[in-house]
Write an enzyme that holds these catalytic residues in place. Structure first.
Site, PDB file in Angstrom:
ATOM      1  N   HIS A 161       0.754  -1.199   0.012  1.00 22.33           N
ATOM      2  CA  HIS A 161       0.073   0.097  -0.177  1.00 22.33           C
ATOM      3  C   HIS A 161       0.816   1.313  -0.061  1.00 22.33           C
ATOM      4  CE1 HIS A 161      -3.087   2.890   1.133  1.00 22.33           C
ATOM      5  NE2 HIS A 161      -3.924   1.801   1.265  1.00 22.33           N
ATOM      6  N   GLU A 259      -0.639   1.700  -5.585  1.00 24.47           N
ATOM      7  CA  GLU A 259      -0.340   0.221  -5.001  1.00 24.47           C
ATOM      8  C   GLU A 259      -0.207  -1.007  -5.530  1.00 24.47           C
ATOM      9  OE1 GLU A 259      -3.668   2.367  -1.922  1.00 24.47           O
ATOM     10  OE2 GLU A 259      -3.672  -0.020  -1.755  1.00 24.47           O
TER      11      GLU A 259
END
Ligand SMILES: O=P(O)(O)OC[C@H]1O[C@](O)(CO)[C@@H](O)[C@H]1O
Length: 286
Positions: A161, A259
């Protein structure tokens, strides 16, 4: 070398002879810093995360910044907390991982997470995740290996992330997503709308939470300073682009998340089987 990093958390420092550096916390195996030889930081730490890290209980929340893990679940789910438990678990340094020395050619560290009482409460499976972070000059690389160490099959989704600093979100552009189908989660995260990306450059003029399905293995984020951060992946099937916009008034202008995710096709592993993936980040002048 393991040092006391942000919030005093045990942190592995990687230093490359060219001057580039990176830091990885054992808590969540989160890359909290990646600096170019110039000393420029490429990643972004959310102010709320820094506040918690500076507070009495730095592990009270997962680290929201740098490159946190989402495993064994990307996004919300009934069974466990959003984005899974890997990001708020303590990982250990793999026995095989030599303590990175400053004069190492390409310093590397491998962190390991295995199932334990805490993880089995949310996810009744035996597993081992090995996560190797290395510097190759100024290039940052992360190799991930998930193995089913139990006696029954399991399925997972995952993501790296990544929070990337930008000069101003209104100037930022993501390239490499044109023509892809994506899930737009802005209106309703648990019931996203499927759309098709027509833009050569994805720009930001409002909240953005898009999961690009079966994406290509290369995307770049123009950070608005005459440079772009490139993300090259292997085995990560999807790309997520997130900007909370004014939902985070104090910081939304300074970062974009691009991400590497495995969401469109959850990974199924039979006992003994493993899944490997790789991601590489580099900074290129435009
Ligand atoms: O605050 P966090 O749980 O770290 O999640 C941040 C974001 O992650 C996303 O899934 C984007 O990857 C958004 O939906 C938003 O929830």
């Amino acid at each position: 070398e393991v040092v006391a990093g942000l919030g005093g958390l045990p942190t592995v420092q990687l230093k490359h002879a060219c001057g580039a550096s990176a830091e990885v916390t054992l808590f969540g195996a989160c890359v909290t810093s990646w600096k170019q030889a110039s000393g420029d930081e490429v990643l972004f730490m959310r102010p709320d995360a820094l506040q918690i890290l500076a507070g009495p209980d730095p592990k009270s929340k997962p680290i929201s910044g740098g490159i946190p893990h989402c495993f064994p679940q990307f996004g919300p789910s009934a069974a466990m907390q959003q984005h899974g438990f890997a990001r708020n678990s303590d990982w250990s340094i793999a026995a095989t991982s030599a303590d990175p020395q400053p004069d190492d050619q390409d310093p590397e560290v491998t962190l390991v997470l295995r199932d334990n009482e805490y993880t089995r409460k949310m996810w009744p499976h035996a597993f081992e995740v090995a996560y190797s972070v290395s510097l190759h000059g100024e290039l940052l690389q992360a190799d991930m290996r998930v193995q089913n160490t139990g006696d029954k099959p399991f399925e997972f989704t995952a993501a790296l992330h990544s929070y990337i600093e930008v000069s101003d979100v209104a100037e930022a552009k993501v390239r490499g997503l044109k023509g892809l189908e994506y899930l737009d989660k802005v209106a309703d995260p648990s019931n996203p709308t499927k759309k098709k990306e027509e833009r050569e450059e994805v720009t930001f003029d409002g909240p953005t939470d898009s999961v690009y399905l079966k994406a290509r293995d290369y995307v770049e984020l123009d950070v608005g300073t005459g440079a772009a951060v490139t993300v090259t992946t292997n085995k990560w099937s999807d790309v997520v682009v997130w900007s909370p916009w004014t939902a985070m008034p104090d910081c939304y202008r300074q970062f974009v998340c691009v991400e590497s995710a495995q969401f469109s096709t959850p990974v199924s592993l039979k006992p003994g089987e493993f899944w490997r993936s790789q991601a590489e980040w580099s900074v290129m002048d435009l």
